[in-house]
Design a protein around this motif. Structure first.
Motif, PDB file in Angstrom:
ATOM      1  N   GLU A  48       0.830  -1.211   0.000  1.00 48.22           N
ATOM      2  CA  GLU A  48       0.000   0.000   0.000  1.00 48.22           C
ATOM      3  C   GLU A  48       0.865   1.263   0.000  1.00 48.22           C
ATOM      4  N   MET A  49       1.973   1.204   0.719  1.00 54.74           N
ATOM      5  CA  MET A  49       2.888   2.344   0.777  1.00 54.74           C
ATOM      6  C   MET A  49       3.516   2.582  -0.592  1.00 54.74           C
ATOM      7  N   LEU A  50       3.951   1.513  -1.235  1.00 57.95           N
ATOM      8  CA  LEU A  50       4.546   1.625  -2.567  1.00 57.95           C
ATOM      9  C   LEU A  50       3.537   2.160  -3.579  1.00 57.95           C
ATOM     10  N   GLU A  51       2.297   1.713  -3.475  1.00 62.83           N
ATOM     11  CA  GLU A  51       1.257   2.164  -4.397  1.00 62.83           C
ATOM     12  C   GLU A  51       0.921   3.637  -4.165  1.00 62.83           C
ATOM     13  N   ARG A  52       0.846   4.041  -2.905  1.00 63.14           N
ATOM     14  CA  ARG A  52       0.440   5.412  -2.588  1.00 63.14           C
ATOM     15  C   ARG A  52       1.549   6.433  -2.847  1.00 63.14           C
ATOM     16  N   TRP A  53       2.780   6.111  -2.412  1.00 65.95           N
ATOM     17  CA  TRP A  53       3.860   7.085  -2.455  1.00 65.95           C
ATOM     18  C   TRP A  53       4.890   6.811  -3.547  1.00 65.95           C
ATOM     19  N   GLY A  54       4.954   5.596  -4.018  1.00 64.93           N
ATOM     20  CA  GLY A  54       5.957   5.208  -5.000  1.00 64.93           C
ATOM     21  C   GLY A  54       7.250   4.781  -4.321  1.00 64.93           C
ATOM     22  N   ALA A  55       8.063   4.031  -5.046  1.00 70.14           N
ATOM     23  CA  ALA A  55       9.309   3.509  -4.478  1.00 70.14           C
ATOM     24  C   ALA A  55      10.277   4.622  -4.097  1.00 70.14           C
ATOM     25  N   VAL A  56      10.261   5.716  -4.851  1.00 69.55           N
ATOM     26  CA  VAL A  56      11.166   6.827  -4.583  1.00 69.55           C
ATOM     27  C   VAL A  56      10.401   7.849  -3.737  1.00 69.55           C
ATOM     28  N   SER A  57      10.425   7.620  -2.428  1.00 71.07           N
ATOM     29  CA  SER A  57       9.678   8.478  -1.510  1.00 71.07           C
ATOM     30  C   SER A  57      10.293   8.413  -0.124  1.00 71.07           C
ATOM     31  N   GLU A  58       9.989   9.421   0.656  1.00 73.90           N
ATOM     32  CA  GLU A  58      10.446   9.466   2.043  1.00 73.90           C
ATOM     33  C   GLU A  58       9.926   8.269   2.823  1.00 73.90           C
ATOM     34  N   GLN A  59       8.655   7.951   2.623  1.00 74.24           N
ATOM     35  CA  GLN A  59       8.028   6.860   3.363  1.00 74.24           C
ATOM     36  C   GLN A  59       8.714   5.519   3.091  1.00 74.24           C
ATOM     37  N   VAL A  60       9.015   5.266   1.824  1.00 74.94           N
ATOM     38  CA  VAL A  60       9.651   4.001   1.457  1.00 74.94           C
ATOM     39  C   VAL A  60      11.103   3.965   1.947  1.00 74.94           C
ATOM     40  N   ALA A  61      11.816   5.074   1.859  1.00 72.03           N
ATOM     41  CA  ALA A  61      13.189   5.105   2.372  1.00 72.03           C
ATOM     42  C   ALA A  61      13.217   4.774   3.858  1.00 72.03           C
ATOM     43  N   GLN A  62      12.275   5.341   4.612  1.00 73.17           N
ATOM     44  CA  GLN A  62      12.200   5.055   6.047  1.00 73.17           C
ATOM     45  C   GLN A  62      11.847   3.597   6.296  1.00 73.17           C
ATOM     46  N   ALA A  63      10.871   3.081   5.571  1.00 72.13           N
ATOM     47  CA  ALA A  63      10.467   1.682   5.744  1.00 72.13           C
ATOM     48  C   ALA A  63      11.592   0.721   5.373  1.00 72.13           C
ATOM     49  N   MET A  64      12.364   1.065   4.357  1.00 73.68           N
ATOM     50  CA  MET A  64      13.499   0.230   3.959  1.00 73.68           C
ATOM     51  C   MET A  64      14.541   0.166   5.076  1.00 73.68           C
ATOM     52  N   ALA A  65      14.861   1.317   5.664  1.00 73.61           N
ATOM     53  CA  ALA A  65      15.852   1.346   6.747  1.00 73.61           C
ATOM     54  C   ALA A  65      15.341   0.580   7.968  1.00 73.61           C
ATOM     55  N   GLU A  66      14.089   0.784   8.320  1.00 73.04           N
ATOM     56  CA  GLU A  66      13.503   0.073   9.466  1.00 73.04           C
ATOM     57  C   GLU A  66      13.496  -1.436   9.218  1.00 73.04           C
TER      58      GLU A  66
END
Length: 167
Positions: free
Chosen positions: A73-91
């Motif tokens: 859902e995060m990838l669909e809403r914000w896209g792979a290149v996004s603050e949200q995905v960068a944070q989720a990747m690190a976590e």
């Protein structure tokens, strides 16, 4: 920067590696646009196993989901290149890497294709996660060709690790 890392990257990664060792920290990377170059720069040095636990190369959205737990859902809403995905990747990387005390993530548009008005070529989002600190994200836009964008992104990721250790 395809097969051989530039001298400035090797110099910076050697310095960061020594800081990690001195702090008793192990790092894990979660990389998309850099394809493992951050981990590769750190492990180019002898003794890196004392401070590098590993890395995830999650170029596709499916890999981001499967290996790092980034929600679809995060990838669909914000896209792979996004603050949200960068944070989720690190976590996700920190949670999945035994012994890691710090995680850095990168997701971006290295080019020459793939850019848009809202996500231009050169845009890279970084995430940094440590167990005892709040998450940190940062956006940078780098100039140059694909090789130059990726080299600058690697250097910036190393600087973020360095700065987080020195705080």
């Amino acid at each position: 920067m395809t097969a051989i890392l530039p001298p400035e990257v090797l110099k910076k990664s050697a310095s960061v590696l020594e800081l990690l060792k001195a702090a008793g920290l192990m790092v894990v990377t979660a990389e998309s646009c850099t394809g493992g170059l951050v981990a590769g720069s750190l492990t180019a040095h002898s003794g890196s196993s004392a401070a590098v636990t590993g890395g995830f190369v999650t170029y596709s959205n499916a890999m981001k989901q499967a290996t790092l737990g980034v929600p679809a859902e995060m990838l669909e809403r914000w896209g792979a290149v996004s603050e949200q995905v960068a944070q989720a990747m690190a976590e996700g990387a920190l949670a999945r890497a035994p012994g890691a005390g710090i995680a850095v993530s990168l997701t971006g548009v290295a080019g020459p294709d793939g850019g848009s008005e809202t996500k231009p070529v050169g845009l890279v989002w970084f995430g940094l996660q440590q167990a005892d600190r709040p998450p940190f994200t940062q956006k940078q836009i780098f100039d140059g060709n694909r090789t130059e964008v990726r080299a600058q992104a690697v250097l910036h990721a190393l600087k973020l690790i360095q700065d987080s250790i020195r705080v």
